[in-house]
Motif scaffolding. Structure first.
Motif, PDB file in Angstrom:
ATOM      1  N   MET A   1      37.845 -72.711 -61.971  1.00 52.56           N
ATOM      2  CA  MET A   1      38.683 -71.632 -62.506  1.00 52.56           C
ATOM      3  C   MET A   1      40.129 -72.113 -62.604  1.00 52.56           C
ATOM      4  N   GLU A   2      40.656 -72.056 -63.807  1.00 50.46           N
ATOM      5  CA  GLU A   2      42.030 -72.540 -63.983  1.00 50.46           C
ATOM      6  C   GLU A   2      43.025 -71.472 -63.532  1.00 50.46           C
ATOM      7  N   ILE A   3      44.013 -71.902 -62.802  1.00 51.56           N
ATOM      8  CA  ILE A   3      45.020 -70.954 -62.305  1.00 51.56           C
ATOM      9  C   ILE A   3      46.260 -71.049 -63.183  1.00 51.56           C
ATOM     10  N   ILE A   4      46.581 -69.938 -63.829  1.00 49.86           N
ATOM     11  CA  ILE A   4      47.729 -69.952 -64.753  1.00 49.86           C
ATOM     12  C   ILE A   4      48.851 -69.088 -64.198  1.00 49.86           C
ATOM     13  N   LEU A   5      49.993 -69.704 -64.014  1.00 44.81           N
ATOM     14  CA  LEU A   5      51.160 -68.972 -63.500  1.00 44.81           C
ATOM     15  C   LEU A   5      52.031 -68.560 -64.677  1.00 44.81           C
ATOM     16  N   THR A   6      52.450 -67.312 -64.681  1.00 45.42           N
ATOM     17  CA  THR A   6      53.317 -66.848 -65.770  1.00 45.42           C
ATOM     18  C   THR A   6      54.693 -66.508 -65.210  1.00 45.42           C
ATOM     19  N   GLU A   7      55.631 -66.322 -66.113  1.00 50.42           N
ATOM     20  CA  GLU A   7      56.995 -65.924 -65.718  1.00 50.42           C
ATOM     21  C   GLU A   7      56.955 -64.627 -64.905  1.00 50.42           C
ATOM     22  N   ASP A   8      56.047 -63.729 -65.352  1.00 51.18           N
ATOM     23  CA  ASP A   8      55.885 -62.443 -64.676  1.00 51.18           C
ATOM     24  C   ASP A   8      55.548 -62.598 -63.206  1.00 51.18           C
ATOM     25  N   VAL A   9      54.573 -63.464 -62.966  1.00 56.01           N
ATOM     26  CA  VAL A   9      54.116 -63.696 -61.584  1.00 56.01           C
ATOM     27  C   VAL A   9      55.264 -64.214 -60.737  1.00 56.01           C
ATOM     28  N   LEU A  10      56.048 -65.080 -61.337  1.00 60.49           N
ATOM     29  CA  LEU A  10      57.100 -65.732 -60.558  1.00 60.49           C
ATOM     30  C   LEU A  10      58.414 -64.942 -60.566  1.00 60.49           C
ATOM     31  N   SER A  11      58.377 -63.742 -61.171  1.00 66.89           N
ATOM     32  CA  SER A  11      59.639 -62.996 -61.307  1.00 66.89           C
ATOM     33  C   SER A  11      60.116 -62.390 -59.996  1.00 66.89           C
ATOM     34  N   ASN A  12      59.186 -61.958 -59.156  1.00 69.86           N
ATOM     35  CA  ASN A  12      59.640 -61.482 -57.846  1.00 69.86           C
ATOM     36  C   ASN A  12      58.557 -61.664 -56.799  1.00 69.86           C
ATOM     37  N   ASN A  13      58.943 -61.551 -55.552  1.00 71.35           N
ATOM     38  CA  ASN A  13      58.016 -61.908 -54.473  1.00 71.35           C
ATOM     39  C   ASN A  13      56.787 -61.021 -54.433  1.00 71.35           C
ATOM     40  N   ASN A  14      56.952 -59.723 -54.659  1.00 71.72           N
ATOM     41  CA  ASN A  14      55.795 -58.840 -54.561  1.00 71.72           C
ATOM     42  C   ASN A  14      54.776 -59.107 -55.661  1.00 71.72           C
ATOM     43  N   GLU A  15      55.279 -59.435 -56.862  1.00 71.02           N
ATOM     44  CA  GLU A  15      54.364 -59.804 -57.957  1.00 71.02           C
ATOM     45  C   GLU A  15      53.574 -61.038 -57.588  1.00 71.02           C
ATOM     46  N   ALA A  16      54.285 -62.017 -57.052  1.00 74.07           N
ATOM     47  CA  ALA A  16      53.620 -63.273 -56.686  1.00 74.07           C
ATOM     48  C   ALA A  16      52.627 -63.042 -55.553  1.00 74.07           C
ATOM     49  N   ALA A  17      52.979 -62.194 -54.588  1.00 79.88           N
ATOM     50  CA  ALA A  17      52.069 -61.911 -53.468  1.00 79.88           C
ATOM     51  C   ALA A  17      50.806 -61.232 -53.986  1.00 79.88           C
ATOM     52  N   ARG A  18      50.966 -60.307 -54.948  1.00 79.29           N
ATOM     53  CA  ARG A  18      49.798 -59.633 -55.532  1.00 79.29           C
ATOM     54  C   ARG A  18      48.910 -60.639 -56.260  1.00 79.29           C
ATOM     55  N   PHE A  19      49.550 -61.521 -57.011  1.00 80.21           N
ATOM     56  CA  PHE A  19      48.808 -62.566 -57.740  1.00 80.21           C
ATOM     57  C   PHE A  19      48.014 -63.430 -56.747  1.00 80.21           C
ATOM     58  N   ASN A  20      48.678 -63.852 -55.685  1.00 77.61           N
ATOM     59  CA  ASN A  20      48.003 -64.707 -54.691  1.00 77.61           C
ATOM     60  C   ASN A  20      46.823 -63.968 -54.067  1.00 77.61           C
ATOM     61  N   ARG A  21      47.067 -62.702 -53.680  1.00 74.61           N
ATOM     62  CA  ARG A  21      46.022 -61.920 -53.001  1.00 74.61           C
ATOM     63  C   ARG A  21      44.808 -61.732 -53.916  1.00 74.61           C
ATOM     64  N   ASP A  22      45.061 -61.413 -55.196  1.00 72.17           N
ATOM     65  CA  ASP A  22      43.947 -61.253 -56.158  1.00 72.17           C
ATOM     66  C   ASP A  22      43.158 -62.538 -56.295  1.00 72.17           C
ATOM     67  N   LEU A  23      43.901 -63.631 -56.373  1.00 70.88           N
ATOM     68  CA  LEU A  23      43.241 -64.926 -56.543  1.00 70.88           C
ATOM     69  C   LEU A  23      42.399 -65.283 -55.321  1.00 70.88           C
ATOM     70  N   PHE A  24      42.943 -65.053 -54.123  1.00 79.22           N
ATOM     71  CA  PHE A  24      42.183 -65.357 -52.901  1.00 79.22           C
ATOM     72  C   PHE A  24      40.925 -64.487 -52.853  1.00 79.22           C
ATOM     73  N   ARG A  25      41.024 -63.246 -53.326  1.00 80.75           N
ATOM     74  CA  ARG A  25      39.846 -62.368 -53.367  1.00 80.75           C
ATOM     75  C   ARG A  25      38.812 -62.922 -54.321  1.00 80.75           C
ATOM     76  N   LYS A  26      39.264 -63.268 -55.529  1.00 81.66           N
ATOM     77  CA  LYS A  26      38.318 -63.766 -56.539  1.00 81.66           C
ATOM     78  C   LYS A  26      37.619 -65.016 -56.048  1.00 81.66           C
ATOM     79  N   LYS A  27      38.341 -65.828 -55.326  1.00 78.72           N
ATOM     80  CA  LYS A  27      37.781 -67.106 -54.877  1.00 78.72           C
ATOM     81  C   LYS A  27      37.129 -67.005 -53.504  1.00 78.72           C
TER      82      LYS A  27
END
Ligand SMILES: Nc1nc2c(ncn2[C@@H]2O[C@H](COP(=O)(O)OP(=O)(O)OP(=O)(O)O)[C@@H](O)[C@H]2O)c(=O)[nH]1
Ligand SMILES: [Mg+2]
Ligand SMILES: [Zn+2]
Length: 226
Positions: A1-27
């Protein structure tokens, strides 16, 4: 599964934390964030843990330090995949730093990823990394007063690993007092005394990991069936 980081994800800490948490769940990866003051023995514990549990879990480690690859090198020598984050002066990890290294884990499957935070008892506990669990290490030479003097750290942890108990006879540390202080500021957490260096009582830590992993996989299954 390719992990794609967007500007949105990296825009603030809570967005990035949500992205990480979703990814850890999926994986299906349980992540455990380990915090403590510098030198309490986090990397020593992880060296032992990745070696002892290699047959049971697929383990990866994210190492956070201001500078050098030293801790990641130690984990690799102990036999696990490790990626080093250098914060270049920042005294904690944040979710964006973690998100940026996740593509390095995309080619394999991991049951557990440990995140060794920057050694610091103050701000690491204020940054959500998207981790599944938060734990803190305290070591005997730091003294009994740390739990009450750095309350936010100990209020935000669910487990305190009390390390370097092999030194207890040389120092005036009271395990009973530490348990009592912890109970007062954070009744739902617990303390496990260990010596990472000598391997003392690590089976209790491993039992905690097993239970955390079991609870995690059960929670994921419940989410899937919803
Ligand atoms: N006596 C004793 N020494 C230990 C124990 N665990 C770690 N140490 C020693 O403590 C020192 C620091 O250990 P590390 O594992 O590098 O500590 P750390 O928390 O990863 O340090 P930072 O990443 O710099 O915050 C090393 O000299 C270790 O050998 C232990 O259980 N007993
Ligand atoms: Mg370390
Ligand atoms: Zn900080």
């Amino acid at each position: 599964m390719e992990i794609i980081l967007t500007e949105d994800v990296l825009s603030n800490n809570n967005e990035a934390a949500r992205f990480n948490r979703d990814l850890f769940r999926k994986k299906n990866t349980l992540t455990i964030n380990i915090m403590s003051s510098p030198g309490s023995g986090k990397t020593t514990l992880l060296e032992k843990t990745v070696a002892d549990l290699a047959g049971k879990y697929r383990i990866g480690v994210i190492e956070g330090d201001l500078a050098t690859q030293k801790d990641a090198d130690r984990i690799r020598a102990a036999g696990a995949k490790a990626v080093q984050i250098n914060t270049n002066g920042t005294c904690h990890l944040d979710a964006r730093m973690v998100a940026k290294v996740l593509p390095e884990f995309q080619d394999d499957e991991y049951d557990l990823i440990f995140i060794e935070n920057v050694g610091n008892l103050i701000c690491p506990s204020s940054y959500d990394l998207g981790q599944g669990r938060n734990i803190t290490m305290l070591s005997v030479p730091e003294g009994n007063d740390k739990i009450l003097k750095y309350p936010v750290m100990y209020q935000r942890t669910e487990l305190v690993l009390l390390n370097k108990i092999d030194l207890i006879d040389l120092l005036d540390f009271s395990i009973e007092e530490a348990i009592e202080d912890l109970k007062n500021i954070n009744p739902s957490s617990r303390l496990i005394p260990v010596s990472a260096r000598k391997g003392t009582n690590l089976e209790e830590w491993y039992a905690w990991i097993d239970k955390a992993y079991e609870e995690w996989t059960k929670a994921q299954k419940e989410l899937e069936t919803k």
